[in-house]
Design a protein around this motif. Structure first.
Motif, PDB file in Angstrom:
ATOM      1  N   UNK A 303     -10.375 -11.290  -6.569  1.00 42.08           N
ATOM      2  CA  UNK A 303     -10.869 -12.746  -5.426  1.00 42.08           C
ATOM      3  C   UNK A 303      -9.769 -13.519  -4.779  1.00 42.08           C
ATOM      4  N   UNK A 304      -8.546 -12.830  -5.144  1.00 46.33           N
ATOM      5  CA  UNK A 304      -7.499 -12.875  -4.856  1.00 46.33           C
ATOM      6  C   UNK A 304      -7.651 -12.388  -2.964  1.00 46.33           C
ATOM      7  N   UNK A 305      -7.855 -11.114  -3.261  1.00 50.15           N
ATOM      8  CA  UNK A 305      -7.302  -9.526  -2.324  1.00 50.15           C
ATOM      9  C   UNK A 305      -8.757 -10.019  -1.128  1.00 50.15           C
ATOM     10  N   UNK A 306      -9.894 -10.901  -1.930  1.00 52.54           N
ATOM     11  CA  UNK A 306     -11.174 -11.193  -1.184  1.00 52.54           C
ATOM     12  C   UNK A 306     -10.121 -12.221  -0.518  1.00 52.54           C
ATOM     13  N   UNK A 307      -9.328 -12.830  -0.506  1.00 52.72           N
ATOM     14  CA  UNK A 307      -9.640 -14.071   0.780  1.00 52.72           C
ATOM     15  C   UNK A 307      -7.718 -14.064   1.006  1.00 52.72           C
ATOM     16  N   UNK A 308      -7.571 -12.419   1.129  1.00 51.59           N
ATOM     17  CA  UNK A 308      -5.917 -11.860   2.155  1.00 51.59           C
ATOM     18  C   UNK A 308      -4.735 -12.302   1.000  1.00 51.59           C
ATOM     19  N   UNK A 309      -5.132 -12.590  -0.451  1.00 50.02           N
ATOM     20  CA  UNK A 309      -4.263 -12.906  -0.983  1.00 50.02           C
ATOM     21  C   UNK A 309      -3.440 -11.628  -1.992  1.00 50.02           C
ATOM     22  N   UNK A 310      -2.491 -11.556  -2.398  1.00 45.28           N
ATOM     23  CA  UNK A 310      -1.285 -10.668  -3.175  1.00 45.28           C
ATOM     24  C   UNK A 310      -1.617 -11.262  -4.769  1.00 45.28           C
ATOM     25  N   UNK A 311      -1.295 -10.151  -5.517  1.00 48.09           N
ATOM     26  CA  UNK A 311      -1.840 -10.984  -7.288  1.00 48.09           C
ATOM     27  C   UNK A 311       0.029 -10.070  -7.375  1.00 48.09           C
ATOM     28  N   UNK A 312       1.161 -11.273  -8.495  1.00 51.66           N
ATOM     29  CA  UNK A 312       1.115 -10.529  -9.328  1.00 51.66           C
ATOM     30  C   UNK A 312       0.715 -10.191 -11.053  1.00 51.66           C
ATOM     31  N   UNK A 313       0.698  -9.199 -11.076  1.00 52.55           N
ATOM     32  CA  UNK A 313      -0.224  -9.010 -12.780  1.00 52.55           C
ATOM     33  C   UNK A 313       0.515  -7.649 -13.438  1.00 52.55           C
ATOM     34  N   UNK A 326       4.117  -2.871  -4.652  1.00 51.72           N
ATOM     35  CA  UNK A 326       4.640  -2.820  -3.310  1.00 51.72           C
ATOM     36  C   UNK A 326       4.138  -2.161  -2.148  1.00 51.72           C
ATOM     37  N   UNK A 327       2.673  -2.806  -2.182  1.00 49.13           N
ATOM     38  CA  UNK A 327       1.509  -2.786  -1.409  1.00 49.13           C
ATOM     39  C   UNK A 327       0.635  -3.694  -1.281  1.00 49.13           C
ATOM     40  N   UNK A 328       0.248  -3.623  -2.315  1.00 55.07           N
ATOM     41  CA  UNK A 328      -0.816  -5.203  -2.767  1.00 55.07           C
ATOM     42  C   UNK A 328      -0.793  -6.094  -2.953  1.00 55.07           C
ATOM     43  N   UNK A 329       0.932  -5.604  -3.957  1.00 57.15           N
ATOM     44  CA  UNK A 329       0.882  -6.699  -4.847  1.00 57.15           C
ATOM     45  C   UNK A 329       1.745  -6.549  -5.904  1.00 57.15           C
ATOM     46  N   UNK A 353       2.871 -12.411   2.652  1.00 55.54           N
ATOM     47  CA  UNK A 353       2.149 -12.287   3.545  1.00 55.54           C
ATOM     48  C   UNK A 353       1.366 -11.070   3.955  1.00 55.54           C
ATOM     49  N   UNK A 354       1.649 -10.291   3.906  1.00 58.93           N
ATOM     50  CA  UNK A 354       2.201  -8.357   4.326  1.00 58.93           C
ATOM     51  C   UNK A 354       1.319  -7.787   3.580  1.00 58.93           C
ATOM     52  N   UNK A 355       1.554  -8.220   2.121  1.00 62.69           N
ATOM     53  CA  UNK A 355       1.009  -7.434   1.094  1.00 62.69           C
ATOM     54  C   UNK A 355      -0.697  -8.393   0.728  1.00 62.69           C
TER      55      UNK A 355
END
Length: 391
Positions: A303-313, A326-329, A353-355
């Protein structure tokens, strides 16, 4: 073609990503011209006291009502294939036997570890648990009261899993929600050739806002297994709270712990309806999923990725497979020190922003409606036209 979908909806008081995913796939199949009939059970009737205790004790093993409803649907609706989702506690795996008796092939959505674990989590007392995988009658689950913290309530669930091992093994296609779940099924002895990975999806909300998000967001139940305590500890240790905020959406046993951190950049939001939480996701820069249990998936991440937001998991379970560190979060150990380091790395505004942009691209590749429903459509079509039958 006609598909019969069978699902036991979780209690409405508990936010359930699985319920949402099942509703999404029903709509997705109908949009692909499948004729869908849904046989549902609703666990709210348990809370309301509408099901006698004696009936609750037997339904996980054999639900006469569900078997009757399936037989009626077979006669009237004549499904080409069935898709079973959560069968506990009101449907029971016996519906799989009933479908196979009528030569209806069965696919199973596997979004939890319910086929292996009475608690469905493979997690107990703050640690991974596989004790029942080597127990014929799942006695450890009963001894520890793994289902709803009650040995009495656990007994029917444990017995059902034991008696229905061959039933689960007879399913024609397992639709595992992640690579991690697929590997768990294989390790437990399920036929690898019948397992297909089909991730959940969320609808594409369109191109993200041009403005970057701000701060961090945790959205989920405030419980031990969701990693709330180590997340808050790590947040304080990270010192990131001095210049960014951590919004916490949800309720649960750790409500008070969250409120105690309000002076360290933590903003308690309480229970936020799902349709509103998506707006909150958009305003944050990073979604945090610090689960200490091996989550099979992580709807919040996509849901975050769909809105252009990275995640810390956290780096365990299926949720870690959704994030390329280091690429999408960022992925990290679900410990206070690990999360503190994760918060520090994820506090970089340029990286956020980049991730986030990279997460959006990954979403478009793998987690859209078309991608996920396409796999489901293909696998159900293969089964529906294969003439699969069981003695």
């Amino acid at each position: 073609m006609r598909v019969l979908v069978i699902h036991n909806f979780y209690r409405s008081e508990n936010a359930s990503g699985e319920n949402l995913s099942v509703l999404d796939e029903i709509e997705g199949l109908r949009n692909r011209n499948w004729d869908v009939e849904v046989l549902s059970a609703d666990s709210d009737v348990i809370t309301d006291g509408d099901v006698p205790l004696a009936d609750l004790a037997i339904r996980p093993i054999y639900s006469r009502r569900s078997v009757r409803r399936v037989r009626e649907s077979i006669r009237r609706f004549r499904p080409h294939v069935a898709l079973v989702e959560n069968l506990f506690p009101l449907h029971s795996p016996w519906v799989v036997k009933t479908l196979h008796e009528a030569q209806v092939p069965v696919a199973a959505g596997v979004r939890s570890y319910r086929m292996l674990c009475a608690k469905s989590t493979l997690y107990r007392d703050g640690a991974a648990c596989r004790a029942c995988l080597t127990s014929r009658w799942n006695l450890p689950a009963i001894r520890h009261g793994c289902y709803q913290s009650s040995p009495i309530k656990t007994a029917p669930m444990a017995l059902s899993l034991a008696l229905h091992r061959s039933t689960f093994a007879s399913i024609d296609r397992y639709l595992a929600v992640s690579d991690y779940v697929r590997d768990e099924l294989i390790d437990a002895g399920f036929d690898a050739e019948r397992i297909v990975v089909r991730p959940n999806f969320v609808d594409d909300p369109g191109p993200p806002d041009s403005s970057p998000g701000d701060g961090f967001l945790f959205a989920g139940r405030l419980t031990e297994d969701k990693g709330v305590a180590p997340m808050l500890d790590g947040w304080v240790r990270s010192e990131v709270w001095r210049h960014q905020t951590l919004h916490v959406a949800g309720t649960g046993p750790l409500d008070e712990l969250v409120r105690e951190h309000a002076d360290r950049g933590v903003v308690p939001l309480g229970l936020v309806p799902h349709e509103q939480i998506l707006d909150v996701v958009r305003t944050a820069a990073v979604t945090v999923v610090p689960s200490t249990w091996p989550e099979p998936f992580g709807r919040g991440v996509i849901e975050a990725a769909a809105r252009g937001r990275a995640s810390l998991v956290s780096n365990g379970g299926g949720v870690a497979s959704l994030v390329d560190d280091g690429v999408t979060g960022w992925t990290t150990e679900a410990t206070p020190d690990g999360l503190a380091d994760g918060f520090r790395r994820a506090a970089d505004l340029e990286a956020q922003r980049r991730f986030g942009d990279a997460a959006r691209r990954r979403f478009l590749e793998r987690y859209t409606r078309d991608a996920s429903i396409g796999v489901l459509d293909r696998e159900l079509s293969v089964l529906a036209t294969s003439g699969v039958g069981h003695d």
